[in-house]
Motif scaffolding. Structure first.
Motif, short mmCIF file in Angstrom:
data_model
loop_
_atom_site.label_atom_id
_atom_site.label_comp_id
_atom_site.label_asym_id
_atom_site.label_seq_id
_atom_site.Cartn_x
_atom_site.Cartn_y
_atom_site.Cartn_z
N ASP A 129 -1.39 4.57 -11.14
CA ASP A 129 -2.38 5.65 -11.04
C ASP A 129 -3.41 5.36 -9.96
O ASP A 129 -3.75 6.22 -9.14
CB ASP A 129 -3.10 5.84 -12.39
N ASP A 130 -3.93 4.13 -9.96
CA ASP A 130 -4.97 3.76 -8.98
C ASP A 130 -4.44 3.88 -7.55
O ASP A 130 -5.13 4.37 -6.66
CB ASP A 130 -5.47 2.33 -9.24
N LEU A 131 -3.20 3.42 -7.35
CA LEU A 131 -2.63 3.47 -6.01
C LEU A 131 -2.36 4.91 -5.60
O LEU A 131 -2.62 5.31 -4.45
CB LEU A 131 -1.34 2.65 -5.96
N TYR A 132 -1.86 5.70 -6.52
CA TYR A 132 -1.61 7.11 -6.25
C TYR A 132 -2.90 7.81 -5.83
O TYR A 132 -2.93 8.58 -4.86
CB TYR A 132 -1.01 7.79 -7.48
N LEU A 133 -3.99 7.54 -6.55
CA LEU A 133 -5.27 8.19 -6.27
C LEU A 133 -5.95 7.65 -5.02
O LEU A 133 -6.97 8.20 -4.58
CB LEU A 133 -6.19 8.06 -7.48
N SER A 134 -5.42 6.57 -4.44
CA SER A 134 -6.02 5.99 -3.24
C SER A 134 -5.68 6.79 -1.98
O SER A 134 -6.26 6.56 -0.92
CB SER A 134 -5.56 4.54 -3.06
N GLN A 135 -4.74 7.72 -2.10
CA GLN A 135 -4.32 8.50 -0.94
C GLN A 135 -5.41 9.49 -0.52
O GLN A 135 -6.09 10.06 -1.37
CB GLN A 135 -3.05 9.29 -1.25
N GLN A 150 -2.11 8.52 8.03
CA GLN A 150 -1.84 8.35 6.60
C GLN A 150 -1.30 9.64 6.00
O GLN A 150 -1.74 10.74 6.35
CB GLN A 150 -3.12 7.96 5.85
N LEU A 151 -0.34 9.50 5.08
CA LEU A 151 0.16 10.67 4.37
C LEU A 151 -0.94 11.25 3.50
O LEU A 151 -1.76 10.52 2.95
CB LEU A 151 1.37 10.29 3.51
N VAL A 152 -0.93 12.57 3.37
CA VAL A 152 -1.98 13.26 2.63
C VAL A 152 -1.45 13.75 1.29
O VAL A 152 -0.33 14.25 1.19
CB VAL A 152 -2.52 14.45 3.45
N SER A 153 -2.28 13.61 0.24
CA SER A 153 -1.90 14.06 -1.09
C SER A 153 -2.82 15.20 -1.52
O SER A 153 -3.48 15.83 -0.69
CB SER A 153 -2.00 12.88 -2.08
N HIS A 154 -2.85 15.46 -2.84
CA HIS A 154 -3.67 16.52 -3.41
C HIS A 154 -4.49 15.97 -4.56
O HIS A 154 -4.03 15.12 -5.31
CB HIS A 154 -2.78 17.66 -3.92
N GLY A 155 -5.70 16.46 -4.72
CA GLY A 155 -6.54 16.02 -5.82
C GLY A 155 -6.04 16.53 -7.15
O GLY A 155 -5.20 17.42 -7.23
N GLY A 156 -6.56 15.94 -8.23
CA GLY A 156 -6.22 16.46 -9.56
C GLY A 156 -5.28 15.62 -10.38
O GLY A 156 -4.84 16.04 -11.44
N GLY A 157 -4.94 14.41 -9.91
CA GLY A 157 -4.14 13.52 -10.74
C GLY A 157 -2.69 13.41 -10.31
O GLY A 157 -2.22 14.12 -9.41
N SER A 190 0.85 -1.18 0.00
CA SER A 190 0.00 0.00 0.00
C SER A 190 0.90 1.24 0.00
O SER A 190 2.10 1.15 0.27
CB SER A 190 -0.89 0.02 1.24
N MET A 191 0.32 2.41 -0.29
CA MET A 191 1.11 3.63 -0.28
C MET A 191 1.68 3.90 1.11
O MET A 191 2.84 4.32 1.25
CB MET A 191 0.26 4.81 -0.74
N ASP A 192 0.88 3.67 2.14
CA ASP A 192 1.33 3.94 3.49
C ASP A 192 2.44 2.98 3.91
O ASP A 192 3.43 3.39 4.52
CB ASP A 192 0.15 3.85 4.46
N ALA A 193 2.28 1.70 3.55
CA ALA A 193 3.31 0.72 3.88
C ALA A 193 4.61 1.04 3.14
O ALA A 193 5.71 0.93 3.71
CB ALA A 193 2.84 -0.69 3.54
N ALA A 194 4.49 1.45 1.88
CA ALA A 194 5.68 1.80 1.10
C ALA A 194 6.41 2.98 1.74
O ALA A 194 7.65 2.99 1.80
CB ALA A 194 5.29 2.13 -0.34
N ALA A 195 5.65 3.98 2.21
CA ALA A 195 6.27 5.14 2.86
C ALA A 195 7.05 4.72 4.09
O ALA A 195 8.20 5.15 4.30
CB ALA A 195 5.19 6.16 3.23
N LYS A 196 6.47 3.86 4.91
CA LYS A 196 7.12 3.44 6.15
C LYS A 196 8.31 2.53 5.88
O LYS A 196 9.33 2.60 6.57
CB LYS A 196 6.10 2.74 7.05
N LYS A 197 8.19 1.67 4.88
CA LYS A 197 9.30 0.77 4.56
C LYS A 197 10.46 1.52 3.90
O LYS A 197 11.63 1.20 4.15
CB LYS A 197 8.80 -0.38 3.68
N LEU A 198 10.16 2.51 3.06
CA LEU A 198 11.22 3.33 2.49
C LEU A 198 11.93 4.11 3.59
O LEU A 198 13.16 4.25 3.58
CB LEU A 198 10.65 4.30 1.44
N THR A 199 11.17 4.60 4.56
CA THR A 199 11.78 5.29 5.70
C THR A 199 12.70 4.34 6.46
O THR A 199 13.84 4.68 6.79
CB THR A 199 10.69 5.84 6.65
#
Length: 480
Positions: free
Chosen positions: A425-431, A310-317, A134-143
């Motif tokens: 794209d789908d994973l990015y937009l899941s944030q 969870q990390l927060v993103s921005h709408g719009g792609g 998941s995006m959150d797991a990837a963030a924590k594992k990269l850290t």
């Protein structure tokens, strides 16, 4: 080397084809000298300065580019820039980490550099898909991965994009109010893509540069945050902080190397090294570990933003959502109303879409998305002929935008590139998304660090300029 760069900076396929327009003359020969290789800085006039470890600056000699060197790209990428790029590999990060370890073992830990890694959400999405996370797991594992190597801080560049989006919105409205006296106020062209900016500077110069937004990209806003705000907060000089960004695009290495983002006072760049998604996988292989198996660690909160963990993103792609944020802001400021929905109309292809916003008694706003060189070329030609009626264009060099950057991890096995992009794209937009104006830490930093929106320091830290690169007069009439 050419394949490393975006569609704007290379000959990739017929859709992104750019014909050579002039003979390239660039500095390409660097004399090998004993000792460590110095850094290379790109000057405003397109020349190159080599900076030795002692701070001595030497202007590199120029040499003519042959057809064997030519990328059919009007001289955007040259052999000297290849050397510069080689100095921004993951090997450079390993070298700094090793030097830190040696200083610690020698009892000179106070001389170590503070190493900071800022991860872009596009690169995180590509790595998450690659390792089924998941995006959150990837963030924590990269850290966890980078801190295990010796990195001190890991941040999320979405935090910096808050500033980039806010500044873009304010710049758009200012241009609107000044449009009667400034004939080059519109179209305002997005500035977050370094491949597009590099192409504009080296190919179209004064015709196009006044239209490009002066707002820095998220990478370079993060550079200012790390080297100015964070360095001061932790009691270190900018030169004592080594800043690495993880990006989906090789062009970001060129952006980080611009003279605009180099401090003559502190003799350091705001972003010292750019590592791509592909290079992160190489680092994982070097360490003989899969990202899925790395122990998770929380990303550092100083320059990151979380909601419910969870990390927060921005709408719009996947390219930042500049059009959507500017559209919403413009409607609030110019129409005195709220925009409830944005309707995109495909004009030429899926990478060229337009938005028209109309309200009775209010100015009509017309905006567009233009991804990939064939669409960029169309916009540029319209601007040069003064026939471009858009108020804002979100321009990205890569077809399908940043999630499809040239340095993203590519699929292996039976998965197609199109299927891989869809998953990213789908994973990015899941944030989860939050509007920049709602982020309390952004407001706090505007007041504490910058002195408010529109302040001289905000202009210095969050904006930049562009420089026409002189063209050679000898044209090449080449039939490909």
């Amino acid at each position: 080397m050419a394949s490393n760069f975006s569609g704007v900076l290379q000959l990739t396929d017929l859709d992104d084809f750019i014909t050579p327009s002039q003979e390239c003359i660039k500095p390409v020969t660097i004399e090998k000298k004993p000792g460590k290789v110095g850094k290379i800085r790109i000057e405003d006039d397109g020349s190159y300065m080599e900076i030795s470890e002692s701070g001595v600056e030497t202007k590199l000699e120029k040499a003519k580019i042959t057809l064997n060197d030519c990328l059919a790209c009007s001289g955007c990428i040259t052999s000297a820039e290849s050397v510069l790029i080689s100095q921004q590999s993951h090997d450079e990060l390993y070298k700094i980490l090793q030097e830190n370890q040696q200083l610690m073992q020698a009892g000179r830990g106070d001389q170590m550099k503070t190493v900071v890694v800022s991860v872009s959400p596009q690169a995180r999405a590509a790595l998450a898909v690659q390792y089924n996370l998941s995006m959150d797991a990837a963030a924590k594992k990269l850290t966890g991965f980078f801190k295990r190597l010796g990195v001190h801080y890991v941040f999320d560049t979405n935090f910096a994009r808050n500033f980039s989006l806010i500044e873009s919105c304010h710049e758009f409205v200012q241009r609107f109010y000044n449009s009667e006296t400034n004939p080059k106020a519109f179209p305002m062209l997005a500035s977050a893509c370094p491949g597009w900016v590099c192409y504009a500077e080296k190919t179209h110069g004064s015709y196009i540069l006044p239209y490009i937004s002066t707002t820095r990209s998220p990478q370079q806003v993060m550079g200012a945050l790390v080297k100015d705000y964070l360095a001061s907060r932790i009691g270190r000089s900018p030169a004592q902080v080594y800043h690495v960004t993880i990006m989906p695009c090789f062009d970001k290495k060129l952006e980080a190397s611009r003279a605009d983002f180099y401090s003559d006072l502190h003799k350091t760049r705001e972003v010292d090294c750019v590592i791509t998604s592909i290079e992160v996988t190489a680092m994982l292989e070097k360490e003989s570990v899969s990202l899925a198996d790395v122990e998770e660690m929380p990303i550092d909160p100083e320059l990151s933003h979380h909601v419910n963990g969870q990390l927060v993103s921005h709408g719009g792609g996947g390219s930042g959502g500049y059009l959507e944020h500017i559209a919403h802001h413009a409607v609030r400021e110019l129409h005195n109303s709220q925009l409830t929905e944005i309707n995109y109309r495909v004009v030429r292809n899926q990478d060229f879409k337009e938005v028209i916003i109309e309200a009775e008694g209010k100015p009509t706003l017309k905006m567009a998305l233009a991804f990939g060189f064939r669409n960029i070329q169309n916009i540029v030609q319209k601007v040069k002929r003064k026939k471009c009626d858009y108020h804002f264009v979100e321009i990205m060099a890569c077809p399908s935008g940043c999630n499809n950057g040239g340095a993203q991890v590519r699929p292996d096995g039976e998965e197609t590139p199109k299927d891989r992009l869809r998953r990213v794209d789908d994973l990015y937009l899941s944030q989860p998304c939050m509007h920049p104006s709602e982020v309390a830490d952004v407001h706090r930093l505007y007041n504490e660090w910058l002195g408010g929106i529109g302040s001289p320091k905000a202009e210095q830290m969050l904006h930049t300029g562009y420089h026409e690169v002189e063209k050679m007069t000898n044209a090449l009439a080449i039939k490909w």
